[in-house]
Design a protein around this motif. Structure first.
Motif, mmCIF file in Angstrom:
data_model
loop_
_atom_site.group_PDB
_atom_site.id
_atom_site.type_symbol
_atom_site.label_atom_id
_atom_site.label_comp_id
_atom_site.label_asym_id
_atom_site.label_seq_id
_atom_site.Cartn_x
_atom_site.Cartn_y
_atom_site.Cartn_z
ATOM 1 N N GLN A 392 0.825 -1.210 0.000
ATOM 2 C CA GLN A 392 0.000 0.000 0.000
ATOM 3 C C GLN A 392 0.860 1.261 0.000
ATOM 4 O O GLN A 392 0.546 2.253 -0.659
ATOM 5 N N LYS A 393 1.964 1.209 0.728
ATOM 6 C CA LYS A 393 2.869 2.360 0.734
ATOM 7 C C LYS A 393 3.419 2.637 -0.659
ATOM 8 O O LYS A 393 3.547 3.786 -1.079
ATOM 9 N N ARG A 394 3.750 1.588 -1.377
ATOM 10 C CA ARG A 394 4.275 1.753 -2.732
ATOM 11 C C ARG A 394 3.234 2.433 -3.640
ATOM 12 O O ARG A 394 3.538 3.341 -4.409
ATOM 13 N N ILE A 395 1.960 1.966 -3.519
ATOM 14 C CA ILE A 395 0.882 2.547 -4.336
ATOM 15 C C ILE A 395 0.669 4.014 -3.965
ATOM 16 O O ILE A 395 0.478 4.883 -4.830
ATOM 17 N N ASN A 396 0.721 4.290 -2.667
ATOM 18 C CA ASN A 396 0.532 5.672 -2.226
ATOM 19 C C ASN A 396 1.625 6.602 -2.750
ATOM 20 O O ASN A 396 1.377 7.762 -3.073
ATOM 21 N N GLU A 397 2.866 6.074 -2.797
ATOM 22 C CA GLU A 397 3.977 6.875 -3.317
ATOM 23 C C GLU A 397 3.745 7.251 -4.781
ATOM 24 O O GLU A 397 3.986 8.394 -5.200
ATOM 25 N N LEU A 398 3.268 6.275 -5.569
ATOM 26 C CA LEU A 398 2.992 6.556 -6.992
ATOM 27 C C LEU A 398 1.882 7.592 -7.135
ATOM 28 O O LEU A 398 1.945 8.519 -7.962
ATOM 29 N N ALA A 399 0.825 7.419 -6.307
ATOM 30 C CA ALA A 399 -0.294 8.365 -6.379
ATOM 31 C C ALA A 399 0.140 9.762 -5.974
ATOM 32 O O ALA A 399 -0.263 10.767 -6.586
ATOM 33 N N ARG A 400 0.980 9.812 -4.976
ATOM 34 C CA ARG A 400 1.447 11.127 -4.513
ATOM 35 C C ARG A 400 2.284 11.841 -5.580
ATOM 36 O O ARG A 400 2.147 13.054 -5.809
ATOM 37 N N ASN A 411 -2.110 18.027 -3.144
ATOM 38 C CA ASN A 411 -1.376 16.784 -2.829
ATOM 39 C C ASN A 411 -0.900 16.765 -1.375
ATOM 40 O O ASN A 411 -1.021 15.763 -0.669
ATOM 41 N N LEU A 412 -0.367 17.930 -0.902
ATOM 42 C CA LEU A 412 0.138 17.985 0.475
ATOM 43 C C LEU A 412 -0.990 17.831 1.489
ATOM 44 O O LEU A 412 -0.850 17.156 2.507
ATOM 45 N N VAL A 413 -2.125 18.477 1.215
ATOM 46 C CA VAL A 413 -3.278 18.355 2.103
ATOM 47 C C VAL A 413 -3.763 16.900 2.151
ATOM 48 O O VAL A 413 -4.058 16.361 3.225
ATOM 49 N N ILE A 418 -4.151 11.643 4.919
ATOM 50 C CA ILE A 418 -3.920 10.190 4.933
ATOM 51 C C ILE A 418 -3.089 9.783 6.153
ATOM 52 O O ILE A 418 -3.419 8.841 6.879
ATOM 53 N N PHE A 419 -1.995 10.532 6.382
ATOM 54 C CA PHE A 419 -1.122 10.162 7.510
ATOM 55 C C PHE A 419 -1.806 10.399 8.859
ATOM 56 O O PHE A 419 -1.567 9.662 9.820
ATOM 57 N N PHE A 424 -4.133 7.861 13.487
ATOM 58 C CA PHE A 424 -5.261 7.608 14.382
ATOM 59 C C PHE A 424 -5.638 6.117 14.380
ATOM 60 O O PHE A 424 -5.881 5.514 15.427
ATOM 61 N N ALA A 425 -5.687 5.534 13.156
ATOM 62 C CA ALA A 425 -6.011 4.100 13.054
ATOM 63 C C ALA A 425 -4.962 3.248 13.759
ATOM 64 O O ALA A 425 -5.270 2.243 14.406
ATOM 65 N N GLY A 426 -3.697 3.678 13.628
ATOM 66 C CA GLY A 426 -2.617 2.940 14.305
ATOM 67 C C GLY A 426 -2.755 2.973 15.808
ATOM 68 O O GLY A 426 -2.546 1.971 16.500
#
Length: 653
Positions: A392-400, A411-413, A418-419, A424-426
């Motif tokens: 998922q991190k890899r996919i998020n990096e591409l999307a970002r 993008n920054l917002v 997301i983080f 919070f979920a963590g």
């Protein structure tokens, strides 16, 4: 007539070949332990021990253990720490091969966690030993920790769970994971790898009661193995041939088991017998367990074919190590055998024995295995979750990156949101996980406390029964004494009875104690003296006996040799030290243990030892027994001849 002559000559020819091959095999194998002893350095002995194809074929594991302990004692005296570690690694492996997994685990853990680091090869061996020990002790969560440690050290690439699932009885899950992980790694031209693969798949199917499908897979495995063995273009070492023979024996044994499950008993018998003979030569615990399984299947097949004498022969075979499930199966077969011959009383005994085993073990084992399963699934799920998170991190990096090209501020917002959500979920996940872990820890603690209480109760019962059985042996010796006229035989029987009583006292003291790990020696020695005096009714009652062992406690491994040594020494004093008059006879017994060091001394003021003492040492069973017991305590017996009497003494640890 000509046909019978040809048959006779053919039979004689094969007998000659068998005899010759057996002679060659014996000559080749007899030098393994000798080669070990003749090696100049500990590192050389280490290599011989672990690189030998079959170190136990000529000399037993006990022979190896005695030899290694001698070398270990010598290195500890000279403070040679490097050599000492090598011998302790070998000692841990031998205890594992003997099935003494608790001792092996204690040694291996002590080596692995000691401040002195191990060399890479020793570390790999120790981790393999711990892996096997935890599997046999059903401590699967600890086994997983060891496997993860192997991966961290680069010993293995991944952590496999399929064998653990199999041990837990989840054969379908084990088979599916094995196929998924192993099949892609085997080349199409790797005949040996394909043989191992189909053998494992077939065995999982057999354990899952799919005998016809299992038989098909196992026959594929045998065909691939035959291709490998007949391939003259591939060079094979002695070790390769030995491993191939073991694999073939394992495959044939499993094929035979499938035949038994399908009621095809005639086909199963020769395959089982051949498999047992080959697997007996293996030092692996798994192969020795297969020997037990195959022997029980042999008994089952003969029982179904109404070959009752043959079936009983296999049921009476004694094994060094047998699992609780194998013991249950053996009891069931013995009960069935006695039912068949209409000895219903013995049949009932074995049925009841199984019921007792199942009642005492099922609840505890079920709880422990359930706990292990929770741990395993949790570990596996954690790894799967980590892989998903990484993806998922890899996919998020591409999307970002894509969104950054369009609108950096959006993008920054978006990334911040997301983080924030992930954080919070963590936190929520960590909180819920913490609550779950605390509950699991509380449940596990409760299970362990119950298990410890049951263990203490079972140990006391075991010691009580051992004491009763030894008393029965003593009574049988007494009956035999009354029916024996030979004076020498009567003396031998009385000596045997005295030794049996010495051991029985140990177990009596243990089950009477709150602490089952040690024995208070002052009271034990006093009880032992009274027991010996009861045997020698005509002597010993006027002798003044001083016992100085107050406050000294020994564990059972040391107490039994001490009891037998004292039994021999006191018996000798009563019999020989005061032949004319024991009015002024004195015996002094001194025993002390401070920390790791101990001291034992025994003196009497009798007539002393005869002039030919050293010659008698080789012929007297009593002196030889004392020396053997002192050696067992890793010490040496010292004898001082005095003007009056004799003094025996030695140090021990």
């Amino acid at each position: 007539m000509g046909r019978y002559v040809r048959f006779l000559f053919t039979t004689l020819y094969f007998i000659f070949l068998f005899h010759a091959s057996a002679q060659i095999s014996t000559d080749g194998e007899q030098s393994v332990l000798k080669e070990f002893k003749d090696a100049n350095a500990p590192s050389g002995r280490f290599d011989i021990f672990f690189n030998s194809v079959n170190r136990y074929n000529t000399n037993s594991a006990y022979d190896w253990l005695d030899t290694i302990k001698i070398y270990l004692a010598n290195t500890e005296k000279t403070n040679d720490t490097i050599a000492s570690k090598l011998y302790r690694v070998m000692e841990a492996q031998v205890y594992n091969d003997l099935g003494e997994y608790d001792k092996s685990t204690a040694l291996a853990k002590d080596l692995y966690f000691s401040k002195d680091s191990l060399d890479p090869e020793s570390k790999r061996i120790i981790l393999d030993v711990l892996d096997d020990n935890y599997a046999n002790l059903q401590l699967y969560d600890k086994q997983i920790e060891i496997r993860k440690r192997k991966r961290e050290l680069g010993i293995t690439d991944n952590v496999s769970f399929y064998d653990i699932y199999s041990n837990l009885g989840l054969y379908t899950k084990a088979r599916n994971q094995y196929i998924m992980e192993v099949k892609p790694t085997i080349a199409d031209n790797d005949s040996y790898g394909l043989a191992k693969y189909h053998s494992k798949v077939g065995n999982y199917l057999r354990l899952d009661n799919s005998a016809p499908t299992a038989l098909s897979e196992l026959k594929k495995a045998k065909a691939y193995l035959d291709v490998y063995l007949n391939d003259i273009s591939t060079q094979k070492s002695e070790s390769d041939i030995f491993e191939s023979d073991l694999l073939k024996a394992e495959i044939e044994g499993n094929i035979a088991k499938c035949h038994v499950m399908l009621g095809e008993y005639e086909e199963a018998l020769p395959l089982l017998q051949n498999s047992i003979e080959v697997l007996k030569t293996s030092p692996k615990n798994s192969d020795q367990s297969e020997v037990v399984d195959n022997t029980l299947y042999l008994a089952d097949a003969n029982l179904k074919m109404e070959h009752y004498t043959e079936a009983k022969k296999y049921l009476d075979v004694e094994f060094d190590n047998i699992t609780i499930f194998q013991a249950i199966k053996r009891n069931s077969l013995l009960a069935a055998y006695y039912d068949k011959i209409e000895n219903f009383r013995n049949a009932a005994i074995y049925y009841k024995r199984n019921e007792r085993i199942k009642d005492s073990m099922s609840q505890k084992q079920s709880a422990l295995i359930k706990q292990q399963l929770v741990t395993i699934v949790a570990n596996e799920d954690l790894e799967n979750s980590q892989r998903l998170i990484d993806e998922q991190k890899r996919i998020n990096e591409l999307a970002r990156s894509d969104m950054k090209a369009k609108d950096e501020r959006i993008n920054l917002v978006f990334i911040s949101l997301i983080f924030t959500l992930l954080g919070f979920a963590g936190l929520v996940y960590a909180y819920l996980k913490s609550i779950k872990n605390q509950r699991l820890i509380a449940e596990q603690k409760h299970i362990i406390e119950i298990a410890l209480v049951e263990k203490d109760s079972l140990l006391k019962e075991i010691h009580h029964r051992v004491k009763n059985n030894l008393q029965m042996v003593s009574s049988l010796l007494s009956l035999q004494t009354k029916n024996t006229r030979s004076k020498a035989a009567i003396e031998a029987l009385e000596e045997g009875k005295s030794r049996v009583k010495a051991m029985a006292l140990i177990h009596q003291k243990l089950y009477q104690n709150d602490d089952l790990s040690v024995i208070e020696m002052q009271g034990y020695i006093e009880s032992l003296i009274n027991s010996v005096q009861s045997v020698y009714k005509k002597g010993g009652h006027n002798i003044s006996i001083t016992i100085d062992a107050e406050g000294t406690e020994l564990d059972i491994d040391r107490a039994i040799p001490f009891g037998l040594i004292l039994n021999e020494l006191v018996s000798n004093s009563f019999k020989y030290a005061f032949p004319e008059n024991d009015e002024n006879g004195k015996i002094y017994i001194h025993l002390r243990k401070n920390g790791d060091q101990g001291y034992f001394e025994y003196t009497d003021n009798g007539v002393g030892l005869p002039e030919d003492t050293e010659e008698r040492t080789h012929s007297s069973m009593g002196i030889r027994l004392i020396n053997r017991l002192v050696n067992q305590l890793q010490s040496k017996l010292n004898i001082d001849k005095q003007s009056e009497g004799v003094r025996f003494w030695f140090n021990f640890s």
